[in-house]
Design an enzyme around this catalytic site. Structure first.
Site, PDB file in Angstrom:
ATOM      1  N   HIS A  20      14.190  18.346  14.483  1.00 56.58           N
ATOM      2  CA  HIS A  20      12.695  19.139  15.597  1.00 56.58           C
ATOM      3  C   HIS A  20      12.285  18.021  16.127  1.00 56.58           C
ATOM      4  O   HIS A  20      10.799  18.041  16.488  1.00 56.58           O
ATOM      5  CB  HIS A  20      11.874  19.402  14.087  1.00 56.58           C
ATOM      6  CG  HIS A  20      12.072  20.501  13.185  1.00 56.58           C
ATOM      7  ND1 HIS A  20      12.735  21.722  13.316  1.00 56.58           N
ATOM      8  CD2 HIS A  20      12.646  20.174  11.554  1.00 56.58           C
ATOM      9  CE1 HIS A  20      13.500  22.521  12.543  1.00 56.58           C
ATOM     10  NE2 HIS A  20      13.455  21.005  11.367  1.00 56.58           N
ATOM     11  N   ASN A  48       7.747  14.286  11.941  1.00 54.65           N
ATOM     12  CA  ASN A  48       7.466  15.231  13.500  1.00 54.65           C
ATOM     13  C   ASN A  48       5.445  15.926  13.119  1.00 54.65           C
ATOM     14  O   ASN A  48       6.174  17.040  14.306  1.00 54.65           O
ATOM     15  CB  ASN A  48       8.450  16.451  12.719  1.00 54.65           C
ATOM     16  CG  ASN A  48       8.195  17.845  13.759  1.00 54.65           C
ATOM     17  OD1 ASN A  48       8.538  17.229  14.682  1.00 54.65           O
ATOM     18  ND2 ASN A  48       8.274  18.760  13.033  1.00 54.65           N
ATOM     19  N   ASP A  59      12.170  11.645   7.703  1.00 52.82           N
ATOM     20  CA  ASP A  59      12.634  13.488   7.785  1.00 52.82           C
ATOM     21  C   ASP A  59      12.970  14.896   8.772  1.00 52.82           C
ATOM     22  O   ASP A  59      12.292  14.081  10.288  1.00 52.82           O
ATOM     23  CB  ASP A  59      11.033  13.872   7.236  1.00 52.82           C
ATOM     24  CG  ASP A  59      10.780  15.244   6.876  1.00 52.82           C
ATOM     25  OD1 ASP A  59      11.808  15.285   5.872  1.00 52.82           O
ATOM     26  OD2 ASP A  59      10.250  15.842   7.157  1.00 52.82           O
ATOM     27  N   GLU A  67      17.717  12.905   8.060  1.00 54.56           N
ATOM     28  CA  GLU A  67      17.896  14.834   7.282  1.00 54.56           C
ATOM     29  C   GLU A  67      18.055  15.176   8.619  1.00 54.56           C
ATOM     30  O   GLU A  67      17.505  16.113   9.222  1.00 54.56           O
ATOM     31  CB  GLU A  67      17.014  14.849   6.711  1.00 54.56           C
ATOM     32  CG  GLU A  67      16.643  16.296   6.217  1.00 54.56           C
ATOM     33  CD  GLU A  67      15.313  16.608   6.107  1.00 54.56           C
ATOM     34  OE1 GLU A  67      15.444  18.004   5.369  1.00 54.56           O
ATOM     35  OE2 GLU A  67      14.915  16.859   6.305  1.00 54.56           O
ATOM     36  N   ASP A 123      11.732  22.447  18.236  1.00 54.67           N
ATOM     37  CA  ASP A 123      10.777  21.689  18.091  1.00 54.67           C
ATOM     38  C   ASP A 123       9.903  22.022  17.509  1.00 54.67           C
ATOM     39  O   ASP A 123       9.586  20.798  16.325  1.00 54.67           O
ATOM     40  CB  ASP A 123      10.147  21.485  19.534  1.00 54.67           C
ATOM     41  CG  ASP A 123       9.336  20.555  19.749  1.00 54.67           C
ATOM     42  OD1 ASP A 123       8.889  19.421  18.479  1.00 54.67           O
ATOM     43  OD2 ASP A 123       7.812  21.063  20.910  1.00 54.67           O
TER      44      ASP A 123
HETATM   45 CA    CA Z   1       9.272  18.617  16.557  1.00 58.36          CA
END
Ligand code: CA
Length: 492
Positions: free
Chosen positions: A236, A103, A232, A262, A195
């Site tokens: 997001h 992310n 992970d 997750e 996000d």
């Molecule tokens: Ca993101």
């Protein structure tokens, strides 16, 4: 047909001495003997910050090989030690799950100048100022790696947002790139749009980024021979990318990888929605179940145990369910701190280890203990997490005995139980589990005709007397207040 069991072999506060991979390798035999089938290891690549567990990732290609961020090794050791650790786990027939952090990035090499708009922390869709030119750390060139494995350079076009420390606080900026100043579509509407999590937040709409992350995935799997992923912070990340990445790995290697995502949310309906959206290409950690454990442990005898499994993946969608009692995010002093009080941990582990549903994850401190200190809210804390002394017994029962038809007796506010009736392939298998969060209790439970006239003992050692099943396989089992007893055949 053997029961699968995962150990999360780390916690947030293990010491930054570079010896973790060696230590894990030294434990491989013990882990296998206890019946574990999978070992979930921490993020193995170079973090931007010393001592940080690896979630603040700087360079995905640096597994402790390059002199970056002040050291060659990571918190856990060098690349060679990591590869040797995985090899040792494989020799003990253990599958290895790697923590995949896609992310965000931290610790960029250079500042860049670009257009961005600040947003409100509480509502990321709300702009609090006009578009402006900002300087921020978003350029990653990895000078010490010198393009080994990949020549890809990250810049502001590879990120949808960035945070900056300024005016005494952090400002979140939505980066104005070729995808506009809109955040990526994620399912969660917490903070308007979730996000952005931290650092330089990756722009998955950028096809070069997507290709680079898939190329990295292939390199990583080929290099390390890992068997599965813990993805992970998928909350997001745009769900379509998770599906794209997992399917790309599957197609390239022509195999199914064990995949756990997750997605931190207490609402099981949101987890269903996510699983549907990614077409079940991964399982999810059962966050609602953890939360029920947390509450049950705090409310003690006032908690209605008939509701312990309500609103969980465990109960409602167990084929996608990875259970856990605690993890590195929920342990004391951590961001999502919601610890399960110690008295309840044997009970919670019995629930995840001895029932048919879900694949359980045992958190390192429950088996090994942990001591650490840290600050939170301006106060200093010394934390000691004790070993859950029933855990080894519960693991052995999971490995050898917790098989066969499950019959539930989740029918009393304080005393609940279930049986596993056993299977022929596992001699003397089957067990009767009884839990109380209040006073001493008892319950008549049915182990089935195949277990008629058998003597049962409490493997947890809380109750000394033996219990005999009748000619139909029924027995009246006992439990002490605030504990779990697991009744197994004396012949075992
Ligand atoms: Ca993101």
């Amino acid at each position: 047909m053997e029961n699968k069991t995962i150990i999360q072999f780390f916690h947030w506060y293990i010491s930054d001495d570079g010896n973790w991979w060696n230590y894990c390798a030294s434990q491989a035999k013990r882990i296998a003997e206890l019946g574990f089938t999978h070992v979930y290891l921490p993020p193995a690549y170079k973090s931007a910050f010393d001592g940080e567990p690896g979630y603040a990732v700087y360079d995905l290609y640096d597994l402790g090989e390059f002199d970056q961020k002040g050291k060659v090794r990571t918190k856990y050791g060098t690349k060679e030690e990591y590869l040797r650790c995985i090899d040792e786990l494989h020799k003990n027939k253990l599958e290895v799950i790697a923590d995949i952090v896609m992310n965000h990035r931290n610790g960029a090499d250079e500042e860049e100048l670009f257009k961005a708009r600040p947003v409100a922390h509480e509502n990321r869709n709300e702009f609090v100022d006009e578009e402006k030119d900002i300087h921020a750390f978003t350029k990653f060139t990895f000078p010490a790696r010198q393009d080994k494995y990949s020549a890809f350079k990250w810049d502001f076009r590879c990120f949808s947002g960035v945070d900056k420390f300024e005016n005494g606080g952090s400002t979140i900026y939505s980066i104005l790139n070729e995808y506009g100043d809109k955040w990526e579509d994620v399912l969660d509407n917490e903070f308007g749009n979730y996000d952005f999590l931290m650092g330089a937040d990756v722009e998955f709409r950028n096809e070069h980024v997507r290709e680079e992350l898939k190329n990295w995935g292939k390199w990583y799997i080929e290099t390390t021979k890992i068997d599965g992923f813990r993805l992970d912070a998928v909350k997001h990340i745009t769900p379509s990318f998770i599906k794209e990445w997992v399917n790309a790995m599957k197609e390239f290697f022509k195999k199914d990888f064990f995949c756990i995502a997750e997605y931190w949310n207490l609402d099981v309906n949101i987890l269903f929605h996510y699983l549907d959206t990614i077409e079940n290409c991964a399982s999810l950690f059962d966050v609602p179940l953890h939360h029920n454990f947390h509450h049950a442990s705090l409310e003690k005898k006032d908690y209605d145990m008939t509701k312990l499994l309500d609103g969980t993946l465990f109960k409602l969608r167990s084929f996608n369910c990875i259970t856990f009692v605690e993890n590195h995010d929920t342990q004391p002093l951590q961001a999502l701190e919601s610890p399960v009080d110690f008295w309840f941990q044997p009970i919670a582990y019995a629930v995840i280890l001895l029932r048919e549903q879900g694949i359980p994850t045992v958190f390192f401190p429950a088996l090994y203990g942990a001591s650490y200190s840290g600050d939170k809210g301006g106060q200093h804390f010394e934390i000691n997490l004790a070993i859950v002394k029933e855990l080894e017994t519960l693991l052995m029962i999971r490995k050898d005995l917790a098989y066969g038809l499950q019959i539930d007796y989740l029918d009393h506010g304080n005393v609940i139980g279930w049986v596993r009736q056993g299977i022929k392939e596992k001699p003397n298998s089957g067990c009767a589990v009884l839990i109380s969060n209040g006073d001493d209790g008892f319950k008549t439970m049915d182990l089935g005709k195949d277990n008629a006239n058998k003597i049962y003992i409490d493997a947890c050692g809380h109750i000394e007397n033996e219990i005999k099943t009748d000619e139909n396989g029924q027995g009246t089992f006992e439990v002490k207040g605030g504990s779990v007893s697991v009744w197994i055949s004396k012949n075992k």
